[in-house]
Design an enzyme around this catalytic site. Structure first.
Site, short mmCIF file in Angstrom:
data_model
loop_
_atom_site.label_atom_id
_atom_site.label_comp_id
_atom_site.label_asym_id
_atom_site.label_seq_id
_atom_site.Cartn_x
_atom_site.Cartn_y
_atom_site.Cartn_z
N ASP A 31 -1.42 -3.26 -4.49
CA ASP A 31 -2.47 -2.85 -3.55
C ASP A 31 -2.80 -1.38 -3.85
OD1 ASP A 31 -3.90 -3.98 -1.04
OD2 ASP A 31 -3.30 -2.00 -0.38
N ALA A 77 -16.65 -0.97 -2.82
CA ALA A 77 -15.88 0.28 -2.96
C ALA A 77 -14.88 0.39 -1.82
CB ALA A 77 -16.82 1.47 -3.00
N LYS A 122 2.26 -7.83 4.75
CA LYS A 122 1.81 -6.63 4.05
C LYS A 122 2.94 -5.61 4.11
CE LYS A 122 -2.06 -4.91 2.17
NZ LYS A 122 -3.08 -5.59 1.36
N ARG A 156 0.87 -1.18 0.00
CA ARG A 156 0.00 0.00 0.00
C ARG A 156 0.90 1.23 0.00
NH1 ARG A 156 -5.68 -0.16 2.98
NH2 ARG A 156 -5.78 -1.84 1.45
N ASN A 191 -12.49 -4.65 1.09
CA ASN A 191 -11.76 -5.10 2.28
C ASN A 191 -12.27 -4.34 3.49
OD1 ASN A 191 -9.79 -7.09 1.46
ND2 ASN A 191 -8.79 -5.46 0.29
P1 NAD Z 1 -11.57 0.04 -8.07
O1 NAD Z 1 -10.83 1.25 -7.64
O2 NAD Z 1 -11.43 -0.43 -9.49
O3 NAD Z 1 -13.15 0.25 -7.83
C1 NAD Z 1 -13.68 0.91 -6.73
C2 NAD Z 1 -14.88 1.70 -7.23
O4 NAD Z 1 -15.53 2.31 -6.13
C3 NAD Z 1 -14.50 2.83 -8.20
O5 NAD Z 1 -15.28 2.75 -9.38
C4 NAD Z 1 -14.81 4.10 -7.41
O6 NAD Z 1 -15.24 5.16 -8.23
C5 NAD Z 1 -15.92 3.60 -6.51
N1 NAD Z 1 -16.13 4.39 -5.30
C6 NAD Z 1 -15.24 5.11 -4.57
N2 NAD Z 1 -15.85 5.67 -3.53
C7 NAD Z 1 -17.14 5.29 -3.57
C8 NAD Z 1 -18.26 5.53 -2.75
N3 NAD Z 1 -18.17 6.30 -1.66
N4 NAD Z 1 -19.45 4.95 -3.09
C9 NAD Z 1 -19.56 4.19 -4.19
N5 NAD Z 1 -18.51 3.93 -5.02
C10 NAD Z 1 -17.33 4.48 -4.71
O7 NAD Z 1 -11.19 -1.08 -7.03
P2 NAD Z 1 -11.44 -2.65 -7.17
O8 NAD Z 1 -10.18 -3.30 -7.58
O9 NAD Z 1 -12.69 -2.90 -7.94
O10 NAD Z 1 -11.65 -3.04 -5.62
C11 NAD Z 1 -12.88 -2.79 -4.96
C12 NAD Z 1 -12.76 -3.21 -3.51
O11 NAD Z 1 -12.46 -4.60 -3.44
C13 NAD Z 1 -11.63 -2.52 -2.73
O12 NAD Z 1 -12.05 -2.37 -1.39
C14 NAD Z 1 -10.49 -3.51 -2.80
O13 NAD Z 1 -9.62 -3.37 -1.69
C15 NAD Z 1 -11.25 -4.81 -2.71
N6 NAD Z 1 -10.54 -5.95 -3.29
C16 NAD Z 1 -10.15 -5.93 -4.59
C17 NAD Z 1 -9.48 -7.03 -5.13
C18 NAD Z 1 -9.07 -7.07 -6.57
O14 NAD Z 1 -8.72 -8.15 -7.07
N7 NAD Z 1 -9.11 -5.96 -7.30
C19 NAD Z 1 -9.20 -8.15 -4.33
C20 NAD Z 1 -9.63 -8.14 -2.99
C21 NAD Z 1 -10.30 -7.04 -2.49
#
Ligand code: NAD
Length: 355
Positions: free
Chosen positions: A120, A243, A85, A49, A266
């Site tokens: 991350d 999100a 991490k 991160r 997360n």
């Molecule tokens: P991303 O940044 O592509 O998508 C997040 C989305 O949330 C964006 O479109 C953003 O505009 C939107 N957003 C931000 N603030 C918001 C709010 N207040 N209300 C509604 N929408 C909002 O991220 P991602 O890779 O899709 O990951 C999403 C979540 O899943 C994160 O918490 C990430 O830590 C978790 N996660 C992702 C992965 C992965 O493989 N990408 C794996 C495990 C966990």
């Protein structure tokens, strides 16, 4: 061995970590901390991160909390991986350079393979590719250089399987056809999840601060748009926070109008008491780290040459894990979260006794 020090700020964190190391390199401005919570099940894995934390104390607490979470996630996913991490303190836009990552790679080398990093918040796949030029202790690189590529679609598939298990348990059929699913955040994971659920006949309600992401799903799968401030209040079968963290808090939980919460974000609970609050309201909450383990499972299959089919099959078994959690929760009268935590702790403790 329990460490004799208490980290700044939060006395509940840190003392059960195996190893914590930090670095400062003046020539590139690299200030980073690696926390290894456990290597009982295997080498620790967790992303880097990269963000401008307000203080070293804040960064330390974050890395301690997140590394412990990775131990639980990998243990519940049935992986031979421990939890670790890293955090880099600073503004990625100002600090990112090849020399910077060379210094960071040397720091990663110093853990001798007890910690593997990955992408991350604040780091990208291109950063992992750059690191991979200098250290073997990096996972989740792009497919062009032999990595497993973007984990988001696989993460979405795992969340989808967790939803199917919840549907099986709550409504007697794993099919999501005809179910209403409200997704908050349709970025990389949320949009992929929406498409999977729509293909199975679910009705989607979506919200995102990025209007273009919402419009795309309205157009592509006929999703119903709603406001970011309203999405958690949507009358639906499953609410999926995809999100930010702490989506389930004192304000939102009393307003939920769903039967289950299954999402990708997360740290969805603002505090552990929220799991009890959800249970009291008879809302089934599938622990985030169980539902969103698809990404780490996918990365684990890079070892010995990436095998996408084996990875996807393993991710699909999140379905069985969630059903087992429901059964054990019913037998013990505990929440799914409490059962998952206990199961993960037992697996880690058992492996620690063997080593
Ligand atoms: P991303 O940044 O592509 O998508 C997040 C989305 O949330 C964006 O479109 C953003 O505009 C939107 N957003 C931000 N603030 C918001 C709010 N207040 N209300 C509604 N929408 C909002 O991220 P991602 O890779 O899709 O990951 C999403 C979540 O899943 C994160 O918490 C990430 O830590 C978790 N996660 C992702 C992965 C992965 O493989 N990408 C794996 C495990 C966990």
């Amino acid at each position: 061995m329990t460490a004799a020090w208490t980290p700044l700020g939060d006395p509940t964190l840190g003392t059960d970590h195996e190893e914590v190391g930090g670095i400062w390199r003046q020539r590139t401005g690299l200030m980073a901390i690696v926390a290894i919570h456990s290597t009982a099940l295997g080498p620790s894995l967790g992303g880097t991160r990269f963000k401008p934390y307000d203080s070293v104390a804040e960064a330390l607490n974050d890395v301690l909390r997140l590394s412990k979470g990775m131990s639980y996630k990998s243990a519940m996913a049935g992986l031979d991986l421990g939890g670790g991490k890293a955090v880099i303190i600073g503004d990625p836009a100002k600090l990112r350079s090849p020399e910077f990552f060379k210094d960071y790679a040397a720091f990663l080398d110093s853990f001798g393979g007890r910690y593997f990093t990955a992408e991350d918040v604040g780091t990208s796949q291109a950063d992992m590719d750059e690191l991979g030029r200098h250290t073997p202790y990096v996972a989740g690189r792009s497919t062009e250089v032999g990595g497993s590529g973007d984990p988001s679609p696989v993460t979405a598939y795992g969340v989808f399987r967790a939803m199917q298990a919840a549907a099986e348990r709550l409504w007697g059929s794993s099919s999501l056809s005809g179910r209403t699913i409200a997704i908050s955040g349709v970025g990389k994971v949320g949009s992929s999840l929406a498409r999977l659920a729509a293909a199975e006949g679910a009705k989607l309600v979506v919200a995102d601060v990025n209007q273009a992401a919402v419009d795309e799903l309205v157009e592509a799968i006929g999703a119903s748009p709603t406001e970011v401030s309203e999405i958690h209040r949507t009358h639906c079968d499953i609410y999926a926070p995809c999100a930010l963290g702490a989506a389930l808090n004192e304000t939102t939980v009393p307003e939920l109008a769903c039967e289950a919460v299954v999402g990708a974000a997360n740290n969805q609970l603002s505090g552990p008491e929220m799991a009890d609050e959800l249970a009291r309201r008879r809302i089934a909450y599938v622990p985030d780290y169980v539902a969103n383990a698809g990404g780490v499972i996918n990365i684990a299959y890079e070892r010995g040459g990436y095998d996408p089919e084996a990875a996807r099959a393993h991710v699909g078994r999140i379905y069985d894990t969630v059903l087992e959690l429901f059964a054990e929760a019913q037998a013990s009268g505990q929440t799914l979260e409490a059962v998952a935590d206990r199961t993960a702790e037992e697996r880690i403790a058992k492996a620690a006794r063997r080593s």
